[in-house]
Motif scaffolding. Sequence first.
Motif: not given
Length: 374
Positions: A205-232
Amino acid sequence: MNTPASPAPRPGPRRSPGSTVRIGVLVPLTRPGWTEAGRRLLAGLELAVAEANATGGIGGRPLELVVRDTAADPRRATAAVDELAGLGVAALAGEYHSVVARAVAAGAEAAGLPFLCSSAVLDALTDRPAESVARLPPPQSYGWRAYADYLLGAGHTRIAVAAEPSVYWESGTRILREHLAPHGTTVTGLDARALPPAAVCDELAADGATALLLLTGFPDPAVPLVRSVRRDRRLAGLLIGAPAGQPEFTEWAELLGDDGAGVPFLRYLPERLGPLGARVGAALRERLAEAPSFVAFEGYDTVTVLAAMLRAHGPDRARLAASWPHTVVDGTRGRIRFTRSPGTGVWQWARPPVQVVDRDPAVRGRFRVLHTVG
């Protein structure tokens, strides 16, 4: 510069005339490996072996897979290579994780044991030119540049990457930065291991990014990150992307539901499959009881290539390792031939197909092709 000669292959156990021809297979079948990818890769390998044996095998001898689980552990993979070399396998196949595939490639080259890497894309698969190692998927720099082109075409000029420490994720971040910077696009790195999902959302939110790329393991932390972003609410309209392909997994859709749709990722399929690809795709669907991923096609093509080489040259390791540049095979996704690719150190399928796709928000089980190369 002359390439150092490969070591002489280790002699394997003597075979009787009617014995099987064995291929050693390395796949992640348990955590922390991406087990769904491992199962799909193995399904493709096994289907191709069954079909090869139904048409006479290798000179009348059955083809057999000797499977070892790497669990995404390079040390475990290295031990498996030593074991398989001692068991007398003619060649090695498989592996999904790039860091593990590097360990396999080093062991295979030291043993003079041909290794066809099915799925790992890290550019530097070996530290120096290798004669025994070849690869089917494109180098990471090729596929991830295509992904960057997709982002540019979609108008993204401020991109954030949530990444975990890994040579693979670090390489991906570098490729994106180098390709996007000349176009005025910034790439901001966020430590996905140190920052909890809520803190990642604050940074976005502070950066003003228009895209977030997940360069992470699955399911953690990718799944919690997606859920948090979608709900913000501050991040409404933010594109979430996952170049490494996590959204293709059935588990992704099961865990995230609608939140997991519309997340672009890379897959290595052509725009349209030819007759062979369509037939194999139907057989894989029946075997897997679901739509096959590109990883299953990679497994099938791996055995298709090795079976053709074995029929032409027999199970002699030195002759097989010398035959990469002379091998031409029709695979499920196009004609496969190997050349030297700068920066990879291995024999490389020159032009595998590359797509950027996502799960259709309207129909989660359907994929939309967003960008195509090759």
